[in-house]
Write a protein that holds these residues in place. Sequence first.
Motif, PDB file in Angstrom:
ATOM      1  N   ILE A  73      11.627  10.041 -16.966  1.00  0.00           N
ATOM      2  CA  ILE A  73      10.757  10.021 -18.154  1.00  0.00           C
ATOM      3  C   ILE A  73       9.664  11.098 -18.032  1.00  0.00           C
ATOM      4  CG2 ILE A  73       9.079   8.600 -19.414  1.00  0.00           C
ATOM      5  CD1 ILE A  73      10.924   6.163 -18.697  1.00  0.00           C
ATOM      6  N   ALA A  74       9.234  11.367 -16.834  1.00  0.00           N
ATOM      7  CA  ALA A  74       8.264  12.440 -16.522  1.00  0.00           C
ATOM      8  C   ALA A  74       7.073  12.445 -17.479  1.00  0.00           C
ATOM      9  CB  ALA A  74       8.981  13.789 -16.490  1.00  0.00           C
ATOM     10  N   ASP A  75       6.946  13.514 -18.275  1.00  0.00           N
ATOM     11  CA  ASP A  75       5.768  13.643 -19.160  1.00  0.00           C
ATOM     12  C   ASP A  75       5.981  12.950 -20.509  1.00  0.00           C
ATOM     13  OD1 ASP A  75       7.685  15.181 -20.372  1.00  0.00           O
ATOM     14  OD2 ASP A  75       6.565  17.062 -20.291  1.00  0.00           O
ATOM     15  N   GLU A  76       7.047  12.139 -20.612  1.00  0.00           N
ATOM     16  CA  GLU A  76       7.378  11.365 -21.822  1.00  0.00           C
ATOM     17  C   GLU A  76       7.950  12.206 -22.951  1.00  0.00           C
ATOM     18  OE1 GLU A  76       4.439   8.492 -22.922  1.00  0.00           O
ATOM     19  OE2 GLU A  76       4.565   7.528 -20.954  1.00  0.00           O
ATOM     20  N   SER A  77       8.205  13.505 -22.700  1.00  0.00           N
ATOM     21  CA  SER A  77       8.857  14.301 -23.742  1.00  0.00           C
ATOM     22  C   SER A  77      10.319  13.857 -23.831  1.00  0.00           C
ATOM     23  CB  SER A  77       8.767  15.790 -23.404  1.00  0.00           C
ATOM     24  OG  SER A  77       9.352  16.027 -22.144  1.00  0.00           O
ATOM     25  N   PRO A  78      10.931  13.909 -25.061  1.00  0.00           N
ATOM     26  CA  PRO A  78      12.325  13.465 -25.212  1.00  0.00           C
ATOM     27  C   PRO A  78      13.254  14.283 -24.313  1.00  0.00           C
ATOM     28  CG  PRO A  78      11.335  13.952 -27.350  1.00  0.00           C
ATOM     29  CD  PRO A  78      10.363  14.412 -26.320  1.00  0.00           C
ATOM     30  N   PHE A  79      14.291  13.628 -23.789  1.00  0.00           N
ATOM     31  CA  PHE A  79      15.234  14.364 -22.931  1.00  0.00           C
ATOM     32  C   PHE A  79      16.663  13.924 -23.190  1.00  0.00           C
ATOM     33  CE2 PHE A  79      16.197  11.045 -19.748  1.00  0.00           C
ATOM     34  CZ  PHE A  79      15.138  10.166 -19.919  1.00  0.00           C
ATOM     35  N   ILE A  94      22.775   0.856 -14.811  1.00  0.00           N
ATOM     36  CA  ILE A  94      21.529   0.293 -14.249  1.00  0.00           C
ATOM     37  C   ILE A  94      20.359   1.156 -14.725  1.00  0.00           C
ATOM     38  CG2 ILE A  94      20.250  -0.205 -12.111  1.00  0.00           C
ATOM     39  CD1 ILE A  94      22.951  -0.376 -10.659  1.00  0.00           C
ATOM     40  N   LEU A  95      20.544   2.481 -14.664  1.00  0.00           N
ATOM     41  CA  LEU A  95      19.468   3.401 -15.058  1.00  0.00           C
ATOM     42  C   LEU A  95      19.283   3.392 -16.576  1.00  0.00           C
ATOM     43  CD1 LEU A  95      20.262   6.403 -12.661  1.00  0.00           C
ATOM     44  CD2 LEU A  95      18.723   4.468 -12.281  1.00  0.00           C
ATOM     45  N   LEU A  96      20.398   3.317 -17.320  1.00  0.00           N
ATOM     46  CA  LEU A  96      20.279   3.296 -18.791  1.00  0.00           C
ATOM     47  C   LEU A  96      19.477   2.069 -19.233  1.00  0.00           C
ATOM     48  CD1 LEU A  96      23.933   4.333 -19.868  1.00  0.00           C
ATOM     49  CD2 LEU A  96      21.894   5.786 -19.753  1.00  0.00           C
ATOM     50  N   PHE A 106      15.467   9.229 -25.184  1.00  0.00           N
ATOM     51  CA  PHE A 106      16.543  10.031 -24.587  1.00  0.00           C
ATOM     52  C   PHE A 106      17.870   9.750 -25.265  1.00  0.00           C
ATOM     53  CE2 PHE A 106      19.323   7.224 -21.974  1.00  0.00           C
ATOM     54  CZ  PHE A 106      18.695   6.008 -22.213  1.00  0.00           C
ATOM     55  N   ASP A 107      18.816  10.695 -25.126  1.00  0.00           N
ATOM     56  CA  ASP A 107      20.209  10.392 -25.455  1.00  0.00           C
ATOM     57  C   ASP A 107      21.044  10.635 -24.202  1.00  0.00           C
ATOM     58  OD1 ASP A 107      20.231  13.212 -25.486  1.00  0.00           O
ATOM     59  OD2 ASP A 107      21.889  13.268 -26.906  1.00  0.00           O
ATOM     60  N   TYR A 108      22.216   9.993 -24.140  1.00  0.00           N
ATOM     61  CA  TYR A 108      23.076  10.044 -22.948  1.00  0.00           C
ATOM     62  C   TYR A 108      24.301  10.891 -23.283  1.00  0.00           C
ATOM     63  CZ  TYR A 108      26.264   8.232 -19.302  1.00  0.00           C
ATOM     64  OH  TYR A 108      27.151   8.113 -18.267  1.00  0.00           O
ATOM     65  N   ASN A 135      26.513  10.620 -26.604  1.00  0.00           N
ATOM     66  CA  ASN A 135      27.174  11.812 -27.149  1.00  0.00           C
ATOM     67  C   ASN A 135      28.119  12.389 -26.097  1.00  0.00           C
ATOM     68  OD1 ASN A 135      25.746  11.987 -29.726  1.00  0.00           O
ATOM     69  ND2 ASN A 135      23.934  12.343 -28.453  1.00  0.00           N
ATOM     70  N   PRO A 136      29.375  11.879 -26.037  1.00  0.00           N
ATOM     71  CA  PRO A 136      30.294  12.303 -24.973  1.00  0.00           C
ATOM     72  C   PRO A 136      30.803  13.733 -25.156  1.00  0.00           C
ATOM     73  CG  PRO A 136      31.335  10.664 -26.405  1.00  0.00           C
ATOM     74  CD  PRO A 136      29.970  10.891 -26.948  1.00  0.00           C
TER      75      PRO A 136
END
Length: 322
Positions: A73-79, A94-96, A106-108, A135-136
């Motif tokens: 998440i770091a600085d909370e900017s979208p990733f 687990i992380l999701l 975020f998107d995966y 988004n595979p």
Amino acid sequence: MQNESLTETQSAFGREVYEGLSAFPKYLSSKYFYDATGDKLFQDIMAMPEYYLTDAEFAIFTEHKSHIAELFIADESPFSLFELGAGDGKKTKILLNELVKKKAAFDYRPIDISQNALDSLSDSIQKEIPDVEVNPIQGTYFDTLKDINAATEKRKVILFLGSNIGNLLHPQAIDFLKNLRDSIHPEDSIFMGFDQKKNPQTILDAYNDAKGITAAFNKNILHRINKELGGNFDVDQFLHWEVYDPESGTAKSYLVSKSAQEVRIESLDLEIRLRPWETIHTEISQKYDDEVVNWLAEQADLKISTSFTDKDALYKNYVLKK
Ligand SMILES: C[S@@+](CC[C@H](N)C(=O)[O-])C[C@H]1O[C@@H](n2cnc3c(N)ncnc32)[C@H](O)[C@@H]1O
């Protein structure tokens, strides 16, 4: 787009099979283990007690999920959370879940050569963690790096789990890490699993289980050649053979021909001969220690910012930055 990519994967399969079976010694690429049957066999491997890698990485994520999610998440900017060779995403979930709990933006983007793996993964995430946008991307690690590169609109976190990096010999791994480095910005992160050197017997057992699941997985590549390329391999005429060299840390899988054989692969117009006990090399599973991981990172001009391990130090996840 996806169909074009699948066709590209299929013709690359034929090309690489032709090259590998015409060479001496013969070889095939482990990335072709994975179709619907191979994906299921790999899930069975992950469930075996001998295959400690999955349990160790699962334990690391369970224990450190909050810390790992905060790093992402770091600085909370979208990733965008990319994952190379995502498979069934058992550990990634687990992380999701943790990221959703922390309301991360975020998107995966799972990447896999196996369309079957991506379809099952997308379905299961939609059911189990519907808040995650998936988004595979179908394709190989190398081919899809350009998609990662092009996705500049958001910060990137790139997962490479299961010690998948271990399928690459060191020079290829360095090239790959250099390519990854060129695809990211300083605010992006790479989160990678590296299986650690340990008692050689533990490693051998992980790739040579008593029930023969790994043997069936290794031989699936011959079934695929028979099914998809019109081959006539007599699969029972091959032994699965595993060796581990504790000096180099390299485990190698072979298919060994039990007899003299002639094989025809119709769609490649290829005839090959195998002498009794001739080998086809199919996979490497490299093992590491901190020294080697530091060296690989240095060669690729990447920095290790932190790492996580399990209680028995069987396995380690490293965070790499530009
Ligand atoms: C050993 S499994 C590990 C799966 C997952 N990362 C894990 O840790 O459970 C490897 C996965 O990567 C995919 N894969 C293997 N080689 C690949 C390649 N060169 N490019 C893209 N995907 C690949 C396979 O289809 C499979 O789903």
